[in-house]
Structures are given as C-alpha cells and as structure tokens.
Design a protein around this motif. Structure first.
Motif, PDB file in Angstrom:
ATOM      1  N   ILE A 140       6.130  -2.747   9.651  1.00 59.95           N
ATOM      2  CA  ILE A 140       5.381  -1.824  10.449  1.00 59.95           C
ATOM      3  C   ILE A 140       4.225  -1.326   9.573  1.00 59.95           C
ATOM      4  CG2 ILE A 140       5.389   0.221  11.551  1.00 59.95           C
ATOM      5  CD1 ILE A 140       8.096  -0.576  12.835  1.00 59.95           C
ATOM      6  N   SER A 141       4.694  -0.983   8.485  1.00 66.09           N
ATOM      7  CA  SER A 141       3.614  -0.212   7.494  1.00 66.09           C
ATOM      8  C   SER A 141       2.453  -1.184   6.958  1.00 66.09           C
ATOM      9  CB  SER A 141       4.449   0.437   6.168  1.00 66.09           C
ATOM     10  OG  SER A 141       5.084  -0.781   5.449  1.00 66.09           O
ATOM     11  N   PHE A 142       3.090  -2.766   6.835  1.00 66.00           N
ATOM     12  CA  PHE A 142       2.083  -3.588   6.437  1.00 66.00           C
ATOM     13  C   PHE A 142       1.172  -3.697   7.635  1.00 66.00           C
ATOM     14  CE2 PHE A 142       0.637  -7.981   6.638  1.00 66.00           C
ATOM     15  CZ  PHE A 142       0.021  -8.190   5.308  1.00 66.00           C
ATOM     16  N   GLY A 143       1.671  -3.860   8.851  1.00 67.21           N
ATOM     17  CA  GLY A 143       0.670  -3.788   9.932  1.00 67.21           C
ATOM     18  C   GLY A 143      -0.524  -2.626  10.039  1.00 67.21           C
ATOM     19  N   MET A 144       0.266  -1.291   9.703  1.00 63.00           N
ATOM     20  CA  MET A 144      -0.531  -0.208   9.835  1.00 63.00           C
ATOM     21  C   MET A 144      -1.476  -0.213   8.362  1.00 63.00           C
ATOM     22  SD  MET A 144      -0.053   1.701  12.267  1.00 63.00           S
ATOM     23  CE  MET A 144      -1.000   3.165  11.591  1.00 63.00           C
ATOM     24  N   SER A 145      -1.143  -0.766   7.496  1.00 67.85           N
ATOM     25  CA  SER A 145      -2.060  -0.718   6.319  1.00 67.85           C
ATOM     26  C   SER A 145      -3.336  -1.803   6.646  1.00 67.85           C
ATOM     27  CB  SER A 145      -1.460  -1.233   4.945  1.00 67.85           C
ATOM     28  OG  SER A 145      -0.577  -0.349   4.669  1.00 67.85           O
ATOM     29  N   ALA A 146      -2.997  -2.965   7.576  1.00 64.55           N
ATOM     30  CA  ALA A 146      -4.031  -3.773   7.530  1.00 64.55           C
ATOM     31  C   ALA A 146      -4.963  -2.940   8.797  1.00 64.55           C
ATOM     32  CB  ALA A 146      -3.588  -4.994   8.272  1.00 64.55           C
ATOM     33  N   LEU A 147      -4.575  -2.235   9.536  1.00 63.04           N
ATOM     34  CA  LEU A 147      -5.258  -1.714  10.736  1.00 63.04           C
ATOM     35  C   LEU A 147      -6.110  -0.768   9.798  1.00 63.04           C
ATOM     36  CD1 LEU A 147      -6.014  -1.115  13.563  1.00 63.04           C
ATOM     37  CD2 LEU A 147      -4.328   0.427  13.507  1.00 63.04           C
ATOM     38  N   VAL A 148      -5.928   0.125   8.819  1.00 68.72           N
ATOM     39  CA  VAL A 148      -6.534   1.068   8.320  1.00 68.72           C
ATOM     40  C   VAL A 148      -7.502   0.582   7.409  1.00 68.72           C
ATOM     41  CG1 VAL A 148      -6.109   3.070   6.639  1.00 68.72           C
ATOM     42  CG2 VAL A 148      -4.691   2.718   8.445  1.00 68.72           C
TER      43      VAL A 148
END
Length: 127
Positions: free
Chosen positions: A81-89
């Motif tokens: 989840i944090s990898f996906g959030m980092s990509a989004l940010v």
C-alpha cells in the motif's frame, strides 16, 4: 543495549525525520517524508508482534515457541500500500510542478502571483 531499544530508537528517528520533511515547503522533501513515515509505521507494526529470533512463524506443539505471523502479514500488506501511495504522491507532485512551474507546496503560478502592492500587472495603470 537491547534490540527493542534500537528498534524503538529507529522508529522514533524515522518518525521525527518524516514529520520534519513532510512539513517542508517543497514537494520532494514532502515525498521523502511520507516515505519515511511509512517505513516508521511498518517497523512499528512489525515490532508489535514482539521481536523473536530463530523461532518458526507457524505454531507447532513440538517447537519451543513460535513467532506471531500476523504482524509480518500486516507489514507486507502495508509495504504494498505504501508503494502505491508513494507512486501516487510522486505523480501528483510532478503534475503540480508541470502545472504551476514551481515545486513549492503552496506555490501560485508566477504570472498570477500577487505583487507586494496588492495589484496585478496592468491593473490601475489605465488612468
């Protein structure tokens, strides 16, 4: 010095650095701060299951002990989840930079920035 103290210190240092970087005025430190906060949360979740060394993660009546596998599963999910959030940010920060021409978090486009006297360029000059 115990392992618990080292892990707690690392979680505290990651949290402090993450909060410091998240409160910066430019987007790259904010992205780094969010990543550091996610690492701190992952380490915190992992340490919640108690740090056990050389024990199997599956309950076996013949084994002397076992490690709780639930925190490991939670951390694995949190990493994804944090990898996906980092990509989004990162994509949002790049889009904001391309739209405004500045990497400041609260930036206005340069041609629409309010001058010190409170009037836009050309406003009030027609008199």
């Amino acid at each position: 010095m115990s392992v618990e103290f080292l892990v707690a210190s690392a979680i505290g240092a990651l949290t402090a650095a993450g909060i410091y970087l998240t409160l910066r005025g430019r987007t790259f430190p904010v992205v780094l701060g969010i990543a550091m906060l996610s690492y701190a949360i992952n380490a915190f979740l992992f340490s919640m299951g108690r740090l056990v060394v050389d024990q199997p993660p599956i309950y076996d009546p013949e084994a002397a002990g076992y490690t709780d596998p639930l925190p490991q599963a939670l951390v694995l999910t949190a990493i994804v989840i944090s990898f996906g959030m980092s990509a989004l940010v990162v994509v949002l920060a790049l889009r904001a930079y391309l739209e405004s021409g500045s990497d400041h978090v609260d930036a206005e486009p340069k041609d629409q920035a309010m001058p010190r006297d409170g009037r836009h360029k050309g406003e009030g000059d027609a008199r």
